[in-house]
Design a protein around this motif. Structure first.
Motif, PDB file in Angstrom:
ATOM      1  N   MET A  43      29.927  58.263  56.026  1.00  0.00           N
ATOM      2  CA  MET A  43      30.997  58.172  57.026  1.00  0.00           C
ATOM      3  C   MET A  43      30.692  59.091  58.211  1.00  0.00           C
ATOM      4  N   THR A  44      29.921  60.142  57.963  1.00  0.00           N
ATOM      5  CA  THR A  44      29.672  61.149  58.999  1.00  0.00           C
ATOM      6  C   THR A  44      28.197  61.287  59.372  1.00  0.00           C
ATOM      7  N   ASP A  45      27.295  60.831  58.503  1.00  0.00           N
ATOM      8  CA  ASP A  45      25.865  60.992  58.749  1.00  0.00           C
ATOM      9  C   ASP A  45      25.168  59.641  58.716  1.00  0.00           C
ATOM     10  N   PRO A  46      24.646  59.172  59.863  1.00  0.00           N
ATOM     11  CA  PRO A  46      23.989  57.859  59.891  1.00  0.00           C
ATOM     12  C   PRO A  46      22.747  57.777  58.997  1.00  0.00           C
ATOM     13  N   LEU A  47      22.187  58.926  58.602  1.00  0.00           N
ATOM     14  CA  LEU A  47      20.978  58.938  57.781  1.00  0.00           C
ATOM     15  C   LEU A  47      21.273  59.029  56.281  1.00  0.00           C
ATOM     16  N   ALA A  48      22.536  59.068  55.902  1.00  0.00           N
ATOM     17  CA  ALA A  48      22.911  59.323  54.502  1.00  0.00           C
ATOM     18  C   ALA A  48      22.441  58.226  53.558  1.00  0.00           C
ATOM     19  N   SER A  70      25.219  52.164  61.767  1.00  0.00           N
ATOM     20  CA  SER A  70      24.043  51.408  61.327  1.00  0.00           C
ATOM     21  C   SER A  70      23.022  52.390  60.784  1.00  0.00           C
ATOM     22  N   LEU A  71      22.350  52.015  59.709  1.00  0.00           N
ATOM     23  CA  LEU A  71      21.257  52.851  59.204  1.00  0.00           C
ATOM     24  C   LEU A  71      20.099  52.694  60.190  1.00  0.00           C
ATOM     25  N   PRO A  72      19.591  53.794  60.779  1.00  0.00           N
ATOM     26  CA  PRO A  72      18.608  53.682  61.860  1.00  0.00           C
ATOM     27  C   PRO A  72      17.177  53.376  61.391  1.00  0.00           C
ATOM     28  N   PHE A  73      16.991  53.147  60.105  1.00  0.00           N
ATOM     29  CA  PHE A  73      15.673  52.804  59.574  1.00  0.00           C
ATOM     30  C   PHE A  73      15.863  51.854  58.395  1.00  0.00           C
ATOM     31  N   PHE A  74      14.800  51.157  58.028  1.00  0.00           N
ATOM     32  CA  PHE A  74      14.841  50.313  56.841  1.00  0.00           C
ATOM     33  C   PHE A  74      14.566  51.174  55.615  1.00  0.00           C
ATOM     34  N   GLY A  89      36.282  44.936  54.774  1.00  0.00           N
ATOM     35  CA  GLY A  89      35.567  44.917  56.046  1.00  0.00           C
ATOM     36  C   GLY A  89      34.330  44.047  55.988  1.00  0.00           C
ATOM     37  N   SER A  90      33.322  44.431  56.779  1.00  0.00           N
ATOM     38  CA  SER A  90      32.086  43.652  56.824  1.00  0.00           C
ATOM     39  C   SER A  90      30.938  44.516  57.346  1.00  0.00           C
ATOM     40  N   ALA A  91      29.729  44.065  57.071  1.00  0.00           N
ATOM     41  CA  ALA A  91      28.510  44.679  57.612  1.00  0.00           C
ATOM     42  C   ALA A  91      27.416  43.632  57.549  1.00  0.00           C
ATOM     43  N   THR A  92      26.467  43.732  58.448  1.00  0.00           N
ATOM     44  CA  THR A  92      25.294  42.876  58.406  1.00  0.00           C
ATOM     45  C   THR A  92      24.201  43.623  57.654  1.00  0.00           C
ATOM     46  N   TRP A  93      23.589  42.941  56.714  1.00  0.00           N
ATOM     47  CA  TRP A  93      22.469  43.528  55.975  1.00  0.00           C
ATOM     48  C   TRP A  93      21.201  42.840  56.430  1.00  0.00           C
ATOM     49  N   GLN A  94      20.343  43.591  57.093  1.00  0.00           N
ATOM     50  CA  GLN A  94      19.051  43.078  57.523  1.00  0.00           C
ATOM     51  C   GLN A  94      18.043  43.363  56.414  1.00  0.00           C
ATOM     52  N   THR A  95      17.296  42.327  56.017  1.00  0.00           N
ATOM     53  CA  THR A  95      16.239  42.506  55.024  1.00  0.00           C
ATOM     54  C   THR A  95      14.985  41.839  55.557  1.00  0.00           C
ATOM     55  N   ILE A 109      22.336  40.512  46.433  1.00  0.00           N
ATOM     56  CA  ILE A 109      21.327  41.151  45.596  1.00  0.00           C
ATOM     57  C   ILE A 109      20.090  41.392  46.452  1.00  0.00           C
ATOM     58  N   ILE A 110      19.608  42.630  46.414  1.00  0.00           N
ATOM     59  CA  ILE A 110      18.364  42.995  47.089  1.00  0.00           C
ATOM     60  C   ILE A 110      17.385  43.443  46.002  1.00  0.00           C
ATOM     61  N   PRO A 111      16.348  42.633  45.734  1.00  0.00           N
ATOM     62  CA  PRO A 111      15.389  43.016  44.696  1.00  0.00           C
ATOM     63  C   PRO A 111      14.612  44.277  45.081  1.00  0.00           C
ATOM     64  N   ARG A 112      14.194  45.029  44.078  1.00  0.00           N
ATOM     65  CA  ARG A 112      13.393  46.233  44.345  1.00  0.00           C
ATOM     66  C   ARG A 112      12.199  45.864  45.209  1.00  0.00           C
ATOM     67  N   GLY A 113      11.837  46.778  46.088  1.00  0.00           N
ATOM     68  CA  GLY A 113      10.669  46.574  46.938  1.00  0.00           C
ATOM     69  C   GLY A 113      10.941  45.834  48.231  1.00  0.00           C
ATOM     70  N   ILE A 114      12.155  45.300  48.417  1.00  0.00           N
ATOM     71  CA  ILE A 114      12.497  44.578  49.649  1.00  0.00           C
ATOM     72  C   ILE A 114      13.134  45.562  50.631  1.00  0.00           C
ATOM     73  N   ALA A 115      12.557  45.681  51.829  1.00  0.00           N
ATOM     74  CA  ALA A 115      13.108  46.572  52.853  1.00  0.00           C
ATOM     75  C   ALA A 115      14.448  46.023  53.334  1.00  0.00           C
ATOM     76  N   HIS A 116      15.412  46.931  53.542  1.00  0.00           N
ATOM     77  CA  HIS A 116      16.756  46.500  53.949  1.00  0.00           C
ATOM     78  C   HIS A 116      17.485  47.639  54.662  1.00  0.00           C
ATOM     79  N   ARG A 117      18.533  47.268  55.382  1.00  0.00           N
ATOM     80  CA  ARG A 117      19.419  48.257  55.988  1.00  0.00           C
ATOM     81  C   ARG A 117      20.717  47.588  56.401  1.00  0.00           C
ATOM     82  N   PRO A 118      21.836  48.330  56.318  1.00  0.00           N
ATOM     83  CA  PRO A 118      23.109  47.829  56.831  1.00  0.00           C
ATOM     84  C   PRO A 118      23.221  48.177  58.320  1.00  0.00           C
TER      85      PRO A 118
END
Length: 140
Positions: A43-48, A70-74, A89-95, A109-118
């Protein structure tokens, strides 16, 4: 008053009827926690990462997110399959296998090894992130 109880396992189901519970000793009890009162690191740290671990064992972790940035990295989790359950609510999950708009009541579901971020979470976004060392798949 008759109490009905069903005992289940992978191999057997047992149905019991009795007049009352007769517990001699309890070493654990049910506990309650309210999501609305929880403040999460994301809620307070974009890198959390992780957001907030609620429950964990050797093979499973259940985390709670109220991400506001938004998470600034995958992120690529090499140890766990992840199940993201949007509670509010809602969020976009980029994978690396596509982009998914996750809304209240939806799961991803995000399988292990797949890069992702909200990215672009709504101001009321709340989600459970369940991480399992076992392979996850939706029941058919």
């Amino acid at each position: 008053m008759t109490i009905k109880e069903k005992v289940t396992s992978d191999e057997i189901d047992i149905e019991i009827e009795r007049e009352e519970f007769n517990v001699k000793k309890l070493t654990r009890k049910a506990e309650k926690l309210s999501f609305k009162d929880i403040i999460t690191p994301d809620m307070t740290d974009p890198l959390a990462i992780p957001p907030l671990r609620l429950v964990s064992s050797d093979n499973l972790s259940i985390e709670f997110s109220k991400r506001r940035f938004s998470l600034p990295f995958f992120h690529r989790n090499m140890d766990y399959d992840e199940l993201i359950i949007c509670l509010k609510g809602s969020a976009t999950w980029q994978t690396e296998t596509g982009e998914f708009e996750l809304k209240e009541g939806e799961m991803l579901i995000i399988p292990r090894g797949i890069a992702h971020r909200p990215v672009n979470p709504s101001n009321d976004y709340m989600a459970l992130e369940i991480k399992s060392k076992n392979k996850l798949s939706f029941s058919k």
